[in-house]
Motif scaffolding. Structure first.
Motif, mmCIF file in Angstrom:
data_model
loop_
_atom_site.group_PDB
_atom_site.id
_atom_site.type_symbol
_atom_site.label_atom_id
_atom_site.label_comp_id
_atom_site.label_asym_id
_atom_site.label_seq_id
_atom_site.Cartn_x
_atom_site.Cartn_y
_atom_site.Cartn_z
ATOM 1 N N GLU A 1 0.833 -1.208 0.000
ATOM 2 C CA GLU A 1 0.000 0.000 0.000
ATOM 3 C C GLU A 1 0.866 1.256 0.000
ATOM 4 N N THR A 2 1.949 1.255 0.800
ATOM 5 C CA THR A 2 2.808 2.431 0.901
ATOM 6 C C THR A 2 3.590 2.662 -0.385
ATOM 7 N N THR A 3 4.204 1.621 -0.925
ATOM 8 C CA THR A 3 4.994 1.788 -2.150
ATOM 9 C C THR A 3 4.117 2.176 -3.337
ATOM 10 N N GLN A 4 2.913 1.639 -3.405
ATOM 11 C CA GLN A 4 1.998 2.018 -4.482
ATOM 12 C C GLN A 4 1.578 3.476 -4.343
ATOM 13 N N GLY A 5 1.358 3.911 -3.108
ATOM 14 C CA GLY A 5 0.983 5.305 -2.885
ATOM 15 C C GLY A 5 2.072 6.263 -3.338
ATOM 16 N N PHE A 6 3.318 5.955 -3.026
ATOM 17 C CA PHE A 6 4.425 6.803 -3.464
ATOM 18 C C PHE A 6 4.618 6.728 -4.979
ATOM 19 N N GLU A 7 4.418 5.556 -5.558
ATOM 20 C CA GLU A 7 4.599 5.431 -7.007
ATOM 21 C C GLU A 7 3.557 6.240 -7.773
ATOM 22 N N GLU A 8 2.325 6.285 -7.247
ATOM 23 C CA GLU A 8 1.302 7.125 -7.880
ATOM 24 C C GLU A 8 1.684 8.597 -7.814
ATOM 25 N N LEU A 9 2.415 8.978 -6.784
ATOM 26 C CA LEU A 9 2.807 10.365 -6.599
ATOM 27 C C LEU A 9 4.050 10.728 -7.403
ATOM 28 N N THR A 10 5.018 9.791 -7.501
ATOM 29 C CA THR A 10 6.330 10.128 -8.047
ATOM 30 C C THR A 10 6.722 9.341 -9.302
ATOM 31 N N SER A 11 6.010 8.274 -9.601
ATOM 32 C CA SER A 11 6.363 7.348 -10.692
ATOM 33 C C SER A 11 7.634 6.570 -10.396
ATOM 34 N N LEU A 12 8.145 6.662 -9.172
ATOM 35 C CA LEU A 12 9.317 5.888 -8.764
ATOM 36 C C LEU A 12 8.852 4.656 -7.988
ATOM 37 N N PRO A 13 9.398 3.476 -8.295
ATOM 38 C CA PRO A 13 8.947 2.257 -7.630
ATOM 39 C C PRO A 13 9.624 2.021 -6.289
ATOM 40 N N ASN A 14 8.898 1.380 -5.397
ATOM 41 C CA ASN A 14 9.425 0.828 -4.138
ATOM 42 C C ASN A 14 9.860 1.862 -3.097
ATOM 43 N N ILE A 15 9.389 3.097 -3.195
ATOM 44 C CA ILE A 15 9.630 4.049 -2.099
ATOM 45 C C ILE A 15 8.713 3.676 -0.939
ATOM 46 N N CYS A 16 9.273 3.541 0.244
ATOM 47 C CA CYS A 16 8.459 3.169 1.405
ATOM 48 C C CYS A 16 8.383 4.270 2.458
ATOM 49 N N GLY A 17 9.065 5.396 2.230
ATOM 50 C CA GLY A 17 9.007 6.475 3.213
ATOM 51 C C GLY A 17 9.846 7.666 2.797
ATOM 52 N N ALA A 18 9.593 8.797 3.437
ATOM 53 C CA ALA A 18 10.360 10.023 3.213
ATOM 54 C C ALA A 18 10.866 10.516 4.552
ATOM 55 N N ILE A 19 12.145 10.906 4.606
ATOM 56 C CA ILE A 19 12.786 11.294 5.856
ATOM 57 C C ILE A 19 13.131 12.774 5.845
ATOM 58 N N ASP A 20 13.031 13.397 6.998
ATOM 59 C CA ASP A 20 13.453 14.788 7.142
ATOM 60 C C ASP A 20 13.626 15.102 8.622
ATOM 61 N N GLY A 21 14.364 16.166 8.882
ATOM 62 C CA GLY A 21 14.562 16.649 10.243
ATOM 63 C C GLY A 21 14.017 18.052 10.396
ATOM 64 N N SER A 22 13.673 18.418 11.617
ATOM 65 C CA SER A 22 13.142 19.752 11.883
ATOM 66 C C SER A 22 13.491 20.156 13.309
ATOM 67 N N PRO A 23 14.016 21.372 13.511
ATOM 68 C CA PRO A 23 14.307 21.830 14.875
ATOM 69 C C PRO A 23 13.017 22.195 15.610
ATOM 70 N N ILE A 24 12.929 21.805 16.866
ATOM 71 C CA ILE A 24 11.795 22.148 17.728
ATOM 72 C C ILE A 24 12.295 23.159 18.757
ATOM 73 N N LYS A 25 11.765 24.361 18.686
ATOM 74 C CA LYS A 25 12.208 25.442 19.565
ATOM 75 C C LYS A 25 11.888 25.121 21.025
ATOM 76 N N VAL A 26 12.876 25.308 21.872
ATOM 77 C CA VAL A 26 12.722 25.062 23.307
ATOM 78 C C VAL A 26 12.920 26.373 24.049
#
Length: 457
Positions: A220-245
């Protein structure tokens, strides 16, 4: 004189005449005076010296009513906005309605009686405005946490404790603000916040934040990404973000490590999201001054991927390469066999490479939007007002709540995204060389295959 008081005075006169017709309250003369004689005010002494109890009764009641009328008038004047003079630096007192939902009694009335008189859409909209969740999702959270809260011997009801913490997370209230509105000590509010966020981050994390290893979810996940990007077998997207303290109190050396690239003190959040903006991995282990690649390498996910601990049962063939499921990120992350990054941050590659980069960044946009939703729904993450020791569990707790919202298809508010990433591509460590070389050939194969498929359409 107030009209109501005059009416009561008139009624008392009639009452007196009926009780003691021989005594006149409005004339010092006896009852032999004609009724048409001009009235003159009677003195208190004449009233008190009467042989009948009626004048004394009337005088007492009249005095009481006069006092009440005067007090009422004074009270209304004191409460009028024009009669109040605020101190120059005093803050306006909150309206009564601002704290109506913070007492146990008011919350119980809202959650038991009032809630069933509303239509479901109106009810859920009100619940979201108060606690960030619709009523059904709120009850799910309460049901799952109730056994643990009950076991803690908390003197407050479980649903009220959860509501109080959700209100704080949703609106970014400080413990002091919640305490003043709920008539609790700020220390108690902090303790309850720590307990509920810890339960969310530990007891509910395994249930709602899961790596997609099952065949059904992986497909389900790889198909969802392929519909979005036309790239096969993507299972996730990673990123970082600072949380202000807010209000970090550290020595100068330690403080510099918490200063993020945007100039404020923070801790670093790393998440991996699927095509539905649901997080399947969360890590908060680095100060805000750390870079994304360093934080990734310190994470449990990196250790599991490099050790082969995560086995994804979905392998496809692309131009002779066996392609297992992989995640996508920007150039701040190293290129590895399980982590695809762009060829170039400035579009300096070949047509096939530039096309690949555009589609990859389109897939990465999912996690950017997910982080924006997270910070918009749970405003405490825009300026975290808990102690540094409790910051990671509070952030993870908000990620769990975010997933609950996404799974339940809660409305997505308009988000504010972090600024675009800048900086040089991440360097590759010596221990990563085998993953890098395989990832490099794999990325080129994916780019050539994508270019050929889209060009032939």
């Amino acid at each position: 004189m107030d009209e109501t008081f005059l009416l009561m005075l008139s009624n008392l006169l009639h009452l007196h005449n009926s009780l003691d017709p021989t005594t006149s309250l409005l004339s010092p003369s006896s009852s032999s005076s004609p009724p048409t004689s001009s009235p003159s005010p009677s003195s208190p002494s004449s009233l008190l010296s009467s042989s009948s109890p009626a004048p004394l009764l009337f005088f007492t009641l009249a005095s009481l009513l006069s006092f009440l009328a005067t007090s009422s008038k004074k009270g209304s004047l004191d409460s009028s906005p024009s009669s109040k003079k605020r101190e120059p630096n005093s803050s306006p007192s909150p309206p009564p309605s601002s704290s109506s939902h913070f007492s146990v009694t008011a919350f119980r009335a809202l959650s038991t009686d009032h809630i069933w008189s509303m239509d479901a859409p109106i009810r859920d909209a009100e619940w979201r405005s108060l606690y960030g969740l619709s009523y059904p999702v709120f009850t799910t959270v309460v049901e799952k946490l109730k056994p643990f809260i009950t076991a803690s011997n908390l003197s407050l009801p479980s649903d009220y404790a959860v509501a109080m913490v959700l209100s704080r997370l949703c609106h970014g209230y400080s413990a002091k603000t919640i305490a003043s509105r709920s008539s609790l000590d700020p220390y108690i509010v902090s303790k309850i916040t720590n307990m509920v966020t810890r339960l969310l981050a530990t007891k509910l994390y395994p249930e709602f934040i899961k790596i997609p290893v099952s065949r059904r979810r992986l497909v389900e996940t790889t198909q969802g990404f392929e519909e979005l990007t036309s790239l096969p077998n993507i299972c996730g997207a990673i990123d970082g973000s600072p949380i202000k303290v807010r209000g970090l109190k550290l020595d100068r050396i330690s403080m510099s490590s918490y200063k993020c690239k945007y100039g404020y003190d923070s801790v670093l959040l790393q998440v991996v999201a699927d095509h539905r903006k649901i997080f399947w991995d969360v890590c908060v282990k680095a100060p805000g001054g750390a870079d994304d690649a360093t934080h990734f390498r310190d994470s449990l996910l990196y250790n599991r991927l490099t050790s082969g601990d995560i086995v994804w049962d979905k392998v496809i063939n692309v131009r002779g390469h066996h392609v297992r499921p992989y995640i996508v990120g920007d150039w701040c992350y190293p290129l590895l066999s399980f982590l695809m990054t762009p060829f170039s941050p400035d579009g300096a590659g070949t047509p096939a490479q530039n096309l690949f980069d555009g589609m990859l960044m389109k897939g990465r946009s999912v996690v950017v939007e997910a982080i924006g939703l997270l910070k918009t729904r749970w405003k405490i993450l825009q300026d975290l007002n808990v102690g540094l020791n409790h910051a990671p569990q509070t952030i993870v707790a908000c990620c769990v709540l975010h997933n609950l919202c996404q799974i339940a298809r809660e409305p997505e508010p308009e988000v504010q995204k972090d600024p675009d990433e800048t900086g040089a591509p991440a360097r590759v460590l010596e221990s990563e060389k085998q993953f890098y070389y395989f990832g490099e050939s794999l990325r080129q194969a994916l780019a050539d295959d994508l270019h050929q498929r889209l060009s032939s359409r």
